[in-house]
Design a protein around this motif. Structure first.
Motif, PDB file in Angstrom:
ATOM      1  N   VAL A  33     -95.998  10.083  12.685  1.00 39.47           N
ATOM      2  CA  VAL A  33     -95.793   8.651  13.009  1.00 39.47           C
ATOM      3  C   VAL A  33     -94.372   8.104  12.876  1.00 39.47           C
ATOM      4  CG1 VAL A  33     -96.808   6.345  12.413  1.00 39.47           C
ATOM      5  CG2 VAL A  33     -98.475   8.375  12.910  1.00 39.47           C
ATOM      6  N   GLN A  34     -94.033   8.614  11.595  1.00 44.88           N
ATOM      7  CA  GLN A  34     -92.465   8.099  10.985  1.00 44.88           C
ATOM      8  C   GLN A  34     -91.422   8.453  12.196  1.00 44.88           C
ATOM      9  OE1 GLN A  34     -91.045  10.124   7.756  1.00 44.88           O
ATOM     10  NE2 GLN A  34     -89.314   8.940   7.780  1.00 44.88           N
ATOM     11  N   ARG A  35     -91.973   9.668  12.705  1.00 37.71           N
ATOM     12  CA  ARG A  35     -90.815  10.182  13.526  1.00 37.71           C
ATOM     13  C   ARG A  35     -91.158   9.847  15.137  1.00 37.71           C
ATOM     14  NH1 ARG A  35     -89.763  16.489  11.214  1.00 37.71           N
ATOM     15  NH2 ARG A  35     -89.319  15.600   9.138  1.00 37.71           N
ATOM     16  N   SER A  36     -92.049   8.951  15.136  1.00 37.20           N
ATOM     17  CA  SER A  36     -92.462   8.353  16.613  1.00 37.20           C
ATOM     18  C   SER A  36     -93.042   9.762  17.240  1.00 37.20           C
ATOM     19  CB  SER A  36     -91.331   7.643  17.402  1.00 37.20           C
ATOM     20  OG  SER A  36     -90.913   6.676  16.581  1.00 37.20           O
ATOM     21  N   GLU A  37     -93.443  10.822  16.916  1.00 36.91           N
ATOM     22  CA  GLU A  37     -93.933  11.937  17.748  1.00 36.91           C
ATOM     23  C   GLU A  37     -95.267  11.365  18.442  1.00 36.91           C
ATOM     24  OE1 GLU A  37     -92.819  15.073  17.834  1.00 36.91           O
ATOM     25  OE2 GLU A  37     -91.085  14.374  16.658  1.00 36.91           O
ATOM     26  N   GLU A  38     -96.049  10.270  18.271  1.00 41.90           N
ATOM     27  CA  GLU A  38     -97.204   9.885  18.866  1.00 41.90           C
ATOM     28  C   GLU A  38     -96.711   9.678  20.606  1.00 41.90           C
ATOM     29  OE1 GLU A  38     -95.457   6.007  17.427  1.00 41.90           O
ATOM     30  OE2 GLU A  38     -95.936   8.017  16.676  1.00 41.90           O
ATOM     31  N   ARG A  39     -95.389   9.601  20.631  1.00 41.78           N
ATOM     32  CA  ARG A  39     -95.130   9.401  21.974  1.00 41.78           C
ATOM     33  C   ARG A  39     -94.973  10.689  22.990  1.00 41.78           C
ATOM     34  NH1 ARG A  39     -92.245   5.065  23.408  1.00 41.78           N
ATOM     35  NH2 ARG A  39     -91.682   3.409  21.924  1.00 41.78           N
ATOM     36  N   ALA A 144     -82.547   3.953  15.541  1.00 39.86           N
ATOM     37  CA  ALA A 144     -81.731   3.127  14.291  1.00 39.86           C
ATOM     38  C   ALA A 144     -82.366   3.494  13.017  1.00 39.86           C
ATOM     39  CB  ALA A 144     -81.535   1.802  14.598  1.00 39.86           C
ATOM     40  N   ASP A 145     -83.711   3.311  13.027  1.00 36.73           N
ATOM     41  CA  ASP A 145     -84.477   3.505  11.742  1.00 36.73           C
ATOM     42  C   ASP A 145     -84.301   4.986  11.252  1.00 36.73           C
ATOM     43  OD1 ASP A 145     -86.226   2.777   9.512  1.00 36.73           O
ATOM     44  OD2 ASP A 145     -87.878   3.944  10.545  1.00 36.73           O
ATOM     45  N   TYR A 155     -84.879  16.865  14.182  1.00 32.14           N
ATOM     46  CA  TYR A 155     -86.196  16.658  14.223  1.00 32.14           C
ATOM     47  C   TYR A 155     -86.668  15.346  15.169  1.00 32.14           C
ATOM     48  CZ  TYR A 155     -86.014  19.141   9.941  1.00 32.14           C
ATOM     49  OH  TYR A 155     -85.900  20.322   9.089  1.00 32.14           O
ATOM     50  N   TRP A 156     -85.819  14.635  15.905  1.00 28.32           N
ATOM     51  CA  TRP A 156     -86.065  13.613  16.760  1.00 28.32           C
ATOM     52  C   TRP A 156     -85.491  13.600  17.948  1.00 28.32           C
ATOM     53  CZ3 TRP A 156     -82.269   9.932  17.252  1.00 28.32           C
ATOM     54  CH2 TRP A 156     -81.335  10.149  16.338  1.00 28.32           C
ATOM     55  N   ILE A 157     -84.896  14.950  18.653  1.00 28.10           N
ATOM     56  CA  ILE A 157     -84.299  14.854  19.821  1.00 28.10           C
ATOM     57  C   ILE A 157     -85.139  14.395  20.894  1.00 28.10           C
ATOM     58  CG2 ILE A 157     -82.229  16.130  19.241  1.00 28.10           C
ATOM     59  CD1 ILE A 157     -83.703  18.762  20.530  1.00 28.10           C
ATOM     60  N   ASN A 158     -86.489  14.656  20.493  1.00 29.66           N
ATOM     61  CA  ASN A 158     -87.504  14.318  21.813  1.00 29.66           C
ATOM     62  C   ASN A 158     -87.502  12.917  21.848  1.00 29.66           C
ATOM     63  OD1 ASN A 158     -88.497  14.431  19.180  1.00 29.66           O
ATOM     64  ND2 ASN A 158     -90.753  14.317  20.085  1.00 29.66           N
ATOM     65  N   VAL A 159     -87.348  12.220  20.903  1.00 31.01           N
ATOM     66  CA  VAL A 159     -87.429  10.594  20.984  1.00 31.01           C
ATOM     67  C   VAL A 159     -86.103  10.248  22.054  1.00 31.01           C
ATOM     68  CG1 VAL A 159     -87.129   8.470  19.836  1.00 31.01           C
ATOM     69  CG2 VAL A 159     -88.354  10.155  18.962  1.00 31.01           C
ATOM     70  N   GLN A 160     -85.069  10.797  21.779  1.00 30.43           N
ATOM     71  CA  GLN A 160     -83.779  10.631  22.702  1.00 30.43           C
ATOM     72  C   GLN A 160     -84.016  10.989  24.110  1.00 30.43           C
ATOM     73  OE1 GLN A 160     -80.766  12.701  20.181  1.00 30.43           O
ATOM     74  NE2 GLN A 160     -79.750  10.988  20.296  1.00 30.43           N
ATOM     75  N   TYR A 161     -84.761  12.354  24.427  1.00 31.18           N
ATOM     76  CA  TYR A 161     -85.204  12.899  25.528  1.00 31.18           C
ATOM     77  C   TYR A 161     -85.940  11.509  26.128  1.00 31.18           C
ATOM     78  CZ  TYR A 161     -87.761  15.030  29.325  1.00 31.18           C
ATOM     79  OH  TYR A 161     -88.256  15.457  30.586  1.00 31.18           O
ATOM     80  N   SER A 162     -87.149  11.262  25.546  1.00 30.57           N
ATOM     81  CA  SER A 162     -88.106  10.131  26.166  1.00 30.57           C
ATOM     82  C   SER A 162     -87.361   8.817  26.446  1.00 30.57           C
ATOM     83  CB  SER A 162     -89.225   9.671  25.212  1.00 30.57           C
ATOM     84  OG  SER A 162     -89.913  10.975  24.847  1.00 30.57           O
ATOM     85  N   ARG A 163     -86.232   8.444  25.801  1.00 33.19           N
ATOM     86  CA  ARG A 163     -85.517   7.205  25.965  1.00 33.19           C
ATOM     87  C   ARG A 163     -84.645   7.394  27.230  1.00 33.19           C
ATOM     88  NH1 ARG A 163     -81.615   4.244  26.649  1.00 33.19           N
ATOM     89  NH2 ARG A 163     -81.317   2.386  26.004  1.00 33.19           N
ATOM     90  N   ALA A 164     -84.157   8.654  27.432  1.00 37.01           N
ATOM     91  CA  ALA A 164     -83.276   8.971  28.597  1.00 37.01           C
ATOM     92  C   ALA A 164     -84.202   8.945  29.869  1.00 37.01           C
ATOM     93  CB  ALA A 164     -82.582  10.310  28.565  1.00 37.01           C
ATOM     94  N   ILE A 165     -85.507   9.534  29.817  1.00 36.36           N
ATOM     95  CA  ILE A 165     -86.331   9.547  30.881  1.00 36.36           C
ATOM     96  C   ILE A 165     -86.647   7.937  31.281  1.00 36.36           C
ATOM     97  CG2 ILE A 165     -88.555  10.337  31.745  1.00 36.36           C
ATOM     98  CD1 ILE A 165     -86.387  12.569  31.671  1.00 36.36           C
ATOM     99  N   SER A 166     -87.160   7.281  30.118  1.00 31.02           N
ATOM    100  CA  SER A 166     -87.274   6.032  30.544  1.00 31.02           C
ATOM    101  C   SER A 166     -86.052   4.924  31.083  1.00 31.02           C
ATOM    102  CB  SER A 166     -88.008   5.224  29.202  1.00 31.02           C
ATOM    103  OG  SER A 166     -89.174   5.988  28.594  1.00 31.02           O
ATOM    104  N   GLU A 167     -85.266   5.169  30.665  1.00 32.16           N
ATOM    105  CA  GLU A 167     -84.042   4.461  31.243  1.00 32.16           C
ATOM    106  C   GLU A 167     -83.698   5.077  32.695  1.00 32.16           C
ATOM    107  OE1 GLU A 167     -81.336   1.867  31.522  1.00 32.16           O
ATOM    108  OE2 GLU A 167     -81.906   2.245  29.528  1.00 32.16           O
TER     109      GLU A 167
END
Length: 193
Positions: A33-39, A144-145, A155-167
């Motif tokens: 949850v802290q790493r936003s993996e639930e996305r 940012a957090d 550990y969180w490049i998947n969040v960056q990937y999800s952000r890029a796809i959403s953008e």
């Protein structure tokens, strides 16, 4: 050794956490949850406990200790086994190398949107873009957090990937909306046969 096809996305996430260090399932849940993996992984405490039990039954993880703090229930700490690491790395490599169609619903709805009045489609797409833009702001705050906590980016490049796809999706939809509003994309009542 179990075939890699039995490894669910939550199983991959659980094994990957145990590569970092031994943990109990609730600690694993909190870290996800802290790493936003639930996305990217559907995670709930109950499903995570079930997954860890299944991984233990397959010999991919093993219990290394149980502790209790105060009135809290006992917590069993697990570590990944050699076969668990092998199965994890094989599955991650397979996923990275092989694109698959996951059959998302949105492209289906987009392809059939010609069945709705153009004004409705424009408004529905504007609503979707607004939600995506709000989600992007949330992802930016999460990134940012994570950066402030100095959590290594690996550990969180998947969040960056999800952000890029959403953008990309939001930008493309905004262009589509412009084409619908201007009439560049015809939405006449004619039926194609």
């Amino acid at each position: 050794m179990p075939p890699t096809t039995t490894l669910t996305p939550l199983g991959v996430a659980a094994l990957a956490l145990l590569v970092e260090r031994p943990m109990h399932p609730y600690e694993m849940y909190q870290t996800l949850v802290q790493r936003s993996e639930e996305r990217v992984v559907k995670v709930r405490p109950g499903s995570l406990y079930h997954t860890v039990d299944r991984l233990a039954g397959q010999g991919l993880v093993r219990a290394i200790g149980t502790e209790r703090e105060g009135n809290r229930p006992e917590r069993t700490t697990y570590e990944i086994t050699e076969s668990g690491y092998l199965v994890l790395t094989e599955r991650v490599a397979e996923i990275l190398a092989t694109p698959i169609n996951e059959y998302p619903e949105f492209p289906l709805a987009l392809g059939e949107s010609h069945n709705l009045p153009v004004e409705s489609v424009i408004q529905l797409l504007r609503n979707r873009v607004a939600l995506i833009r709000a989600d992007l702001a949330s992802m930016d705050a999460g990134i940012a957090d994570l950066e402030a906590k100095r959590l290594p980016r690996k550990y969180w490049i998947n969040v960056q990937y999800s952000r890029a796809i959403s953008e990309v999706e939001a930008t493309w939809l905004e262009s589509l909306i412009d084409d619908l509003v201007s009439g560049e994309l015809s939405w006449s009542e004619e039926k194609h046969h």
